[in-house]
Design an enzyme around this catalytic site. Structure first.
Site, PDB file in Angstrom:
ATOM      1  N   THR A 172       1.008  -1.172   0.025  1.00 29.71           N
ATOM      2  CA  THR A 172       0.392   0.213   0.222  1.00 29.71           C
ATOM      3  C   THR A 172       0.983   1.001   0.224  1.00 29.71           C
ATOM      4  O   THR A 172       2.438   1.118   0.606  1.00 29.71           O
ATOM      5  CB  THR A 172      -1.336   0.312   1.247  1.00 29.71           C
ATOM      6  OG1 THR A 172      -1.176   1.196   1.205  1.00 29.71           O
ATOM      7  CG2 THR A 172      -0.245   0.152   2.625  1.00 29.71           C
TER       8      THR A 172
ATOM      9  N   GLU B  68       0.053   3.762   1.664  1.00 26.27           N
ATOM     10  CA  GLU B  68       0.368   4.009   3.510  1.00 26.27           C
ATOM     11  C   GLU B  68       1.935   4.110   4.272  1.00 26.27           C
ATOM     12  O   GLU B  68       2.180   4.461   5.262  1.00 26.27           O
ATOM     13  CB  GLU B  68      -0.452   3.198   3.820  1.00 26.27           C
ATOM     14  CG  GLU B  68      -2.209   3.913   3.698  1.00 26.27           C
ATOM     15  CD  GLU B  68      -3.531   3.746   4.175  1.00 26.27           C
ATOM     16  OE1 GLU B  68      -3.271   3.192   6.287  1.00 26.27           O
ATOM     17  OE2 GLU B  68      -4.405   3.713   3.877  1.00 26.27           O
TER      18      GLU B  68
ATOM     19  N   LYS C  83       2.524  -3.052   7.341  1.00 29.77           N
ATOM     20  CA  LYS C  83       2.097  -3.601   6.033  1.00 29.77           C
ATOM     21  C   LYS C  83       3.866  -3.126   5.121  1.00 29.77           C
ATOM     22  O   LYS C  83       4.810  -3.756   4.825  1.00 29.77           O
ATOM     23  CB  LYS C  83       1.846  -2.798   4.956  1.00 29.77           C
ATOM     24  CG  LYS C  83      -0.330  -3.305   5.229  1.00 29.77           C
ATOM     25  CD  LYS C  83       0.040  -4.311   4.595  1.00 29.77           C
ATOM     26  CE  LYS C  83       0.115  -4.479   2.734  1.00 29.77           C
ATOM     27  NZ  LYS C  83      -0.477  -6.116   2.036  1.00 29.77           N
TER      28      LYS C  83
HETATM   29  P1  NAD Z   1      -9.729  -6.820   1.974  1.00 32.33           P
HETATM   30  O1  NAD Z   1     -10.095  -7.045   4.036  1.00 32.33           O
HETATM   31  O2  NAD Z   1     -10.970  -6.335   1.753  1.00 32.33           O
HETATM   32  O3  NAD Z   1      -9.156  -8.289   1.421  1.00 32.33           O
HETATM   33  C1  NAD Z   1      -8.479  -8.838   3.083  1.00 32.33           C
HETATM   34  C2  NAD Z   1      -8.841 -10.936   2.489  1.00 32.33           C
HETATM   35  O4  NAD Z   1      -7.652 -11.483   3.190  1.00 32.33           O
HETATM   36  C3  NAD Z   1     -10.201 -11.680   2.925  1.00 32.33           C
HETATM   37  O5  NAD Z   1     -10.528 -12.222   2.238  1.00 32.33           O
HETATM   38  C4  NAD Z   1      -9.668 -12.312   4.253  1.00 32.33           C
HETATM   39  O6  NAD Z   1     -10.720 -13.267   4.604  1.00 32.33           O
HETATM   40  C5  NAD Z   1      -8.560 -12.649   4.017  1.00 32.33           C
HETATM   41  N1  NAD Z   1      -7.620 -12.517   4.569  1.00 32.33           N
HETATM   42  C6  NAD Z   1      -7.717 -11.550   6.005  1.00 32.33           C
HETATM   43  N2  NAD Z   1      -6.234 -12.331   7.382  1.00 32.33           N
HETATM   44  C7  NAD Z   1      -6.258 -13.913   6.346  1.00 32.33           C
HETATM   45  C8  NAD Z   1      -5.186 -14.691   7.144  1.00 32.33           C
HETATM   46  N3  NAD Z   1      -4.714 -14.721   8.413  1.00 32.33           N
HETATM   47  N4  NAD Z   1      -5.594 -15.805   6.178  1.00 32.33           N
HETATM   48  C9  NAD Z   1      -5.730 -15.513   5.168  1.00 32.33           C
HETATM   49  N5  NAD Z   1      -6.653 -14.846   4.456  1.00 32.33           N
HETATM   50  C10 NAD Z   1      -6.611 -14.139   5.469  1.00 32.33           C
HETATM   51  O7  NAD Z   1      -8.925  -6.352   1.971  1.00 32.33           O
HETATM   52  P2  NAD Z   1      -8.354  -5.351   0.264  1.00 32.33           P
HETATM   53  O8  NAD Z   1      -8.935  -3.707   0.859  1.00 32.33           O
HETATM   54  O9  NAD Z   1      -8.880  -6.253  -0.256  1.00 32.33           O
HETATM   55  O10 NAD Z   1      -6.738  -5.866   0.749  1.00 32.33           O
HETATM   56  C11 NAD Z   1      -6.493  -6.629  -0.327  1.00 32.33           C
HETATM   57  C12 NAD Z   1      -4.798  -6.139  -0.460  1.00 32.33           C
HETATM   58  O11 NAD Z   1      -4.302  -4.893  -0.716  1.00 32.33           O
HETATM   59  C13 NAD Z   1      -4.353  -5.900   1.064  1.00 32.33           C
HETATM   60  O12 NAD Z   1      -3.112  -6.690   1.344  1.00 32.33           O
HETATM   61  C14 NAD Z   1      -3.970  -3.975   1.596  1.00 32.33           C
HETATM   62  O13 NAD Z   1      -2.993  -4.373   2.254  1.00 32.33           O
HETATM   63  C15 NAD Z   1      -3.658  -4.114  -0.194  1.00 32.33           C
HETATM   64  N6  NAD Z   1      -3.748  -2.677  -0.284  1.00 32.33           N
HETATM   65  C16 NAD Z   1      -5.416  -2.255  -0.435  1.00 32.33           C
HETATM   66  C17 NAD Z   1      -5.820  -1.137  -0.445  1.00 32.33           C
HETATM   67  C18 NAD Z   1      -6.937  -0.111  -0.688  1.00 32.33           C
HETATM   68  O14 NAD Z   1      -7.867   0.454  -1.425  1.00 32.33           O
HETATM   69  N7  NAD Z   1      -8.121  -1.496  -0.106  1.00 32.33           N
HETATM   70  C19 NAD Z   1      -5.055  -0.339  -1.568  1.00 32.33           C
HETATM   71  C20 NAD Z   1      -3.840  -0.335  -2.127  1.00 32.33           C
HETATM   72  C21 NAD Z   1      -3.206  -2.082  -1.486  1.00 32.33           C
HETATM   73  O1  DAU Z   2      -4.157   4.055   0.869  1.00 33.46           O
HETATM   74  C1  DAU Z   2      -4.127   2.519   0.476  1.00 33.46           C
HETATM   75  C2  DAU Z   2      -5.549   2.695   1.795  1.00 33.46           C
HETATM   76  O2  DAU Z   2      -6.400   2.137   1.490  1.00 33.46           O
HETATM   77  C3  DAU Z   2      -5.055   0.410   2.047  1.00 33.46           C
HETATM   78  O3  DAU Z   2      -4.083   0.622   2.322  1.00 33.46           O
HETATM   79  C4  DAU Z   2      -6.021   0.206   3.212  1.00 33.46           C
HETATM   80  O4  DAU Z   2      -6.010  -1.316   2.963  1.00 33.46           O
HETATM   81  C5  DAU Z   2      -7.164   1.291   2.273  1.00 33.46           C
HETATM   82  O5  DAU Z   2      -8.345   1.390   3.830  1.00 33.46           O
HETATM   83  C6  DAU Z   2      -7.807   2.395   2.924  1.00 33.46           C
HETATM   84  O6  DAU Z   2      -7.178   3.072   3.613  1.00 33.46           O
HETATM   85  P1  DAU Z   2      -7.555   4.167   4.184  1.00 33.46           P
HETATM   86  O7  DAU Z   2      -7.902   4.090   5.652  1.00 33.46           O
HETATM   87  O8  DAU Z   2      -7.189   5.467   3.206  1.00 33.46           O
HETATM   88  O9  DAU Z   2      -9.426   4.180   3.451  1.00 33.46           O
HETATM   89  P2  DAU Z   2     -10.530   4.224   4.466  1.00 33.46           P
HETATM   90  O10 DAU Z   2     -11.608   3.796   3.942  1.00 33.46           O
HETATM   91  O11 DAU Z   2     -10.750   3.659   5.768  1.00 33.46           O
HETATM   92  O12 DAU Z   2     -10.583   6.237   4.772  1.00 33.46           O
HETATM   93  C7  DAU Z   2     -10.761   6.578   3.615  1.00 33.46           C
HETATM   94  C8  DAU Z   2     -10.295   8.805   4.342  1.00 33.46           C
HETATM   95  O13 DAU Z   2     -12.234   8.348   4.818  1.00 33.46           O
HETATM   96  C9  DAU Z   2      -9.872   8.614   5.842  1.00 33.46           C
HETATM   97  O14 DAU Z   2      -8.584   9.640   5.394  1.00 33.46           O
HETATM   98  C10 DAU Z   2     -10.442   8.665   6.069  1.00 33.46           C
HETATM   99  C11 DAU Z   2     -12.320   8.732   5.905  1.00 33.46           C
HETATM  100  N1  DAU Z   2     -13.086   8.108   6.644  1.00 33.46           N
HETATM  101  C12 DAU Z   2     -13.132   7.222   7.394  1.00 33.46           C
HETATM  102  C13 DAU Z   2     -14.288   6.108   7.079  1.00 33.46           C
HETATM  103  C14 DAU Z   2     -14.226   4.998   7.467  1.00 33.46           C
HETATM  104  C15 DAU Z   2     -14.069   9.489   7.138  1.00 33.46           C
HETATM  105  O15 DAU Z   2     -13.808   9.781   7.429  1.00 33.46           O
HETATM  106  N2  DAU Z   2     -14.738   8.319   8.274  1.00 33.46           N
HETATM  107  C16 DAU Z   2     -15.261   7.072   7.395  1.00 33.46           C
HETATM  108  O16 DAU Z   2     -16.467   6.736   8.776  1.00 33.46           O
END
Ligand code: NAD
Ligand code: DAU
Length: 352
Positions: free
Chosen positions: A133, A135, A162
């Site tokens: 990520t 982050e 991470k």
């Molecule tokens: P998510 O939380 O939607 O999905 C995570 C998945 O991992 C789930 O299906 C969960 O069941 C599985 N999991 C959790 N713990 C586990 C374990 N111990 N063993 C096996 N499976 C397990 O996450 P996401 O948003 O799809 O993110 C996926 C990856 O991408 C993560 O590594 C996250 O750090 C990275 N990422 C996410 C974002 C974002 O905006 N969501 C952005 C950049 C990177």
């Molecule tokens: O940048 C990549 C990351 O983006 C990923 O690595 C993470 O897995 C993913 O969860 C996401 O992290 P953020 O913390 O940026 O996402 P989130 O949707 O939780 O929040 C987005 C922004 O909105 C953040 O500044 C916090 C704010 N927020 C979030 C929630 C859930 C609110 O203001 N209110 C809320 O209820």
């Protein structure tokens, strides 16, 4: 010749489900194994459309269980790994950091160890792709972008876990000669995202006319990318990325949270036939997230110049698709917001 086998971890989660779908459909001659523990964030209904494809295999299991992971690698001798399984929500990492250490750090090292054990004599023929990520780079003020060379400076228990896993991946390349690649992506949005994250949480609340919790003043900035474009980037990096490299992925698409929430209100009012401005009345400023990173912004020039990747949809197009998907998939949303979700929501937003 036997078919190639790719292990995708976390394939029942938000991004993982899009990666699994893309690989299963695009590479019918490759066996795709989706390993997922099915935590609260994992949902197999997201993959119903490909569940019966002959090259798709689901394995339920926990990456923290090293004996299980070692046996799985011994049995299948995967050609490559795309590792997405993680605890992914920053707010949860603030209340329960140890779960993030377990899955994100120990789970990743378990996978590296299992891969090392079965790939030992042929490291050069395999690839460990770690999905990370933006982050890990910390928080930006008003200027500049995260580059692949930006120093790590994680600020939350989530990003610290991470960052730690990224370091282990690089260490296994340096120490044991494992072929590795890492990508660091910005905020994803799109279908199948669990409604604890900002965009689906707001869409669900607007639909039910519930308050829209905006942390602090809503001034924090995130850089949003449509999830299918992240999956396309992962496909290109897996097949064309250079060993040992890091690739930043992002959409050059920065938004203040408050502006995103207002935009969601506007789109939803139009789609639901509500009066313009009706849903904005639901916006409620709440206590800020502890240690809230101010701004993330990815410079995605490297992946564009080296691999020719760029987003396939504009933000407006991606958001339309996303809103339509959530309105058309009520059953999916109701399924994931029943039970556990209600308890989480109460604790995070009502009793906090
Ligand atoms: P998510 O939380 O939607 O999905 C995570 C998945 O991992 C789930 O299906 C969960 O069941 C599985 N999991 C959790 N713990 C586990 C374990 N111990 N063993 C096996 N499976 C397990 O996450 P996401 O948003 O799809 O993110 C996926 C990856 O991408 C993560 O590594 C996250 O750090 C990275 N990422 C996410 C974002 C974002 O905006 N969501 C952005 C950049 C990177
Ligand atoms: O940048 C990549 C990351 O983006 C990923 O690595 C993470 O897995 C993913 O969860 C996401 O992290 P953020 O913390 O940026 O996402 P989130 O949707 O939780 O929040 C987005 C922004 O909105 C953040 O500044 C916090 C704010 N927020 C979030 C929630 C859930 C609110 O203001 N209110 C809320 O209820």
């Amino acid at each position: 010749m036997s078919k190639k086998k790719i292990l995708i971890t976390g394939g029942a989660g938000f991004i993982g489900s899009h990666v699994v779908r893309l690989f299963v459909n695009k590479y019918p001659e490759t066996e795709i194994f989706n390993l997922d523990a099915l935590t609260y964030a994992g949902n197999l209904t997201s993959l119903e459309d490909i569940a019966d494809k002959p090259n798709y295999h689901f394995v339920k299991g926990d990456i923290v269980d090293s004996a299980f992971i070692n046996a799985l690698f011994e049995e299948h001798k995967f050609d490559g790994v795309i590792h997405l399984a993680a605890e992914s929500h920053v707010d949860r990492s603030i209340t329960d950091p140890m779960a993030f250490v377990q899955t994100n750090v120990i789970g990743t090292v378990n996978l590296l160890n299992a891969a090392k054990a079965v790939w030992k004599d042929e490291m050069d023929k395999h690839l460990f792709y770690h999905v990370s990520t933006d982050e890990v780079y910390g928080s930006l003020d008003d200027g500049g972008f995260f580059l692949e060379t930006t120093s790590y400076d994680p600020q939350s228990p989530y990003s610290a876990s991470k960052a730690s896993s990224d370091h282990f991946v690089r260490a296994y390349r340096n120490t044991y000669g494992m072929r590795t690649v890492i990508s660091n992506c910005s905020n994803n949005y799109g279908p199948n995202q669990f409604p604890e994250k900002l965009i689906p949480l707001c869409l669900n609340n607007i639909k039910h006319k519930k308050p829209l919790p905006v942390y602090g003043k809503g001034e924090n900035v995130r850089d949003w990318l449509y999830v299918v474009d992240h999956a396309r980037a992962i496909d290109q990096i897996y097949h064309e990325g250079r060993d040992g490299e890091t690739y930043n992925i992002g959409g050059f698409n920065e938004w203040k949270n408050i502006d995103i929430v207002r935009l969601l209100c506007k789109v939803m009012d139009r789609k639901l036939g509500r009066a313009e401005g009706e849903s904005e009345k639901l916006i409620t400023f709440v206590t800020d997230r502890a240690g809230h990173d101010l701004r993330y912004a990815i410079d995605a020039s490297k992946i564009n110049q080296e691999l020719g990747w760029e987003p396939s949809v504009t933000f407006e197009q991606g958001l339309e698709k996303t809103v339509d998907w959530y309105l058309e998939n009520e059953a999916w949303l109701e399924n994931v917001t029943s039970g556990e979700y209600t308890k989480y929501y109460e604790k995070q937003y009502v009793t906090a």
